[in-house]
Design an enzyme around this catalytic site. Sequence first.
Site, mmCIF file in Angstrom:
data_model
loop_
_atom_site.group_PDB
_atom_site.id
_atom_site.type_symbol
_atom_site.label_atom_id
_atom_site.label_comp_id
_atom_site.label_asym_id
_atom_site.label_seq_id
_atom_site.Cartn_x
_atom_site.Cartn_y
_atom_site.Cartn_z
ATOM 1 C CB CYS A 23 -0.868 0.027 1.251
ATOM 2 S SG CYS A 23 -1.832 -1.458 1.471
ATOM 3 N N GLY A 49 -1.260 1.078 -4.857
ATOM 4 C CA GLY A 49 -2.501 0.408 -4.527
ATOM 5 C C GLY A 49 -3.666 1.096 -5.183
ATOM 6 C CG ASN A 124 3.638 -0.033 2.373
ATOM 7 O OD1 ASN A 124 4.728 0.430 2.071
ATOM 8 N ND2 ASN A 124 3.172 -1.118 1.798
ATOM 9 N N GLY A 125 2.629 -2.718 4.269
ATOM 10 C CA GLY A 125 3.482 -3.844 4.618
ATOM 11 C C GLY A 125 2.663 -5.018 5.075
ATOM 12 C CE1 TYR A 264 5.337 -3.748 -11.439
ATOM 13 C CE2 TYR A 264 4.744 -3.816 -9.116
ATOM 14 C CZ TYR A 264 4.382 -3.711 -10.442
ATOM 15 O OH TYR A 264 3.072 -3.558 -10.778
#
Length: 491
Positions: A23, A49, A124-125, A264
């Site tokens: 995210c 996201g 995030n994670g 990426y």
Amino acid sequence: MPQNKPKHENATPKYDSGLRVACGVFGIFDHDDAAALTALGLHALQHRGQEAAGIVTFDGKHYHSERRMGLVGDHFTKQVVIDRLKGRYSIGHNRYSTTGDTVARNIQPLFSDLDVGGFALCHNGNLTNALTLRKDLIKKGAIFQSTSDTEVITHLVARSTKRLLVERFIDALLQIEGGYALVGQTNKKLIGARDPLGIRPLVLGELDGSYVLASETCAFDIIGAKFVREIDNGEVVVITKDGLESHRPFPKHAPRPCIFEYIYFARPDSIVGGRSVYDVRKEMGKQLARESHVDADVIVPVPDSGVPAAIGYAQESTIPFELGIIRNHYVGRTFIEPEQQIRALGVRLKHSATRAVIEGKRVIMIDDSIVRGTTSVKLVQMMYDAGAKEVHMRIASPPITHSDFYGIDTPDQEKLLAATHDLKSMCDYIGAGTLAFLSVEGIYRAMGHDSRNAETPQFTDHCFTGDYPTRLRDREGPDMQKQLSLLAEVG
Ligand code: AMP
């Protein structure tokens, strides 16, 4: 089309926890335009996201929350942001998930009313012990509203016996394991935290004297904020009217940021860990050209993910770079579609070949990575259909042989092409004349290191090496399958 489809292609996944979420997070403290700036920041972080987005603000008296499925720009209109999200404190989140758990209750920021006041949190994670903790909390009477591991953190904060919210938050951090960048908000504070190894990114900026936190620097560029510094691995920052306070509750660790952010995930115009993501990707392309040269007429990137690496490859090999594949920008990332058939269709919706560039040519096609192989299969065939004489696939990262559990959202190992195929059968599967990947050493060289030091690797690189930097507690022990099915039931 290649005949030897991988065995795993039609396999039903045994388990999809709904916890694997990658995210974008954002927060701003004490600014006139807090919600509007948050919406802009989330828009810049949209690549992290696209499934859902949410913003929570505090206006000095009340909290306001808007959480929607879909893209930031589609929902966070002037009306929503200006009329409803009042206040000078704001945090926001972009959600990305590949599982069936696409439900409103999982959209962040999560908000809870604790005995010490309101607390909003975004993450995030991915935690590697979330299921273990969750099971324990449920036994003790906790009632979960979502299937997201972020709620585990909220429960730990709520149940901590410490007095102050920051102490409780740190108490919670000392119990969780995995990769996380957290942004939290109370009626007086903006809080940021990064996991002990700094697996997930988090940066600090400043705008008009107000502090800003974001997953990537591209969120600062869009609002004109100045980059101040990275939040260190294992650091907790607490921002109040009195300024910024830094806490370091963990034993000192060397940082080990996730290599996949460079390959990426991050946007190429972001600076991650002091490195330009664009430059690193170009360097990976140059390394790839050095390691796996093949005579050809044209270099064709897979847009957008393979473009910087293909530029590097073309510069190093002096083979001309051409846009042999055109991307339709109005289709989301194919990877986010949960069903294999839809993913396959998505590749066709997203890309088409430029026949004028391809016909009669020996083509080197470059992408950043192969995950399941879906993209490569379609695009190699598309090159042949457009008249390519030869198609050579070059990948600017090593074969992904291991799943991720820290939030970059790779699938279960059995679905990873490189986990079940050797190089030759991967090449046969995607139907290319030749296939080559960048080596692990090549990745480290592109990142400015001589080689990978096995004892002290600089990056979280388990996707390629199997060297997981933390315990994977949820996957240990005889109880594992039971724990995993717990969430499937909840979801
Ligand atoms: P696949 O088609 O499954 O082999 O996926 C490879 C494609 O997905 C490449 O074009 C990558 O740029 C992209 N990709 C790689 N990792 C991820 C990820 N974690 N999330 C979404 N897309 C990804």
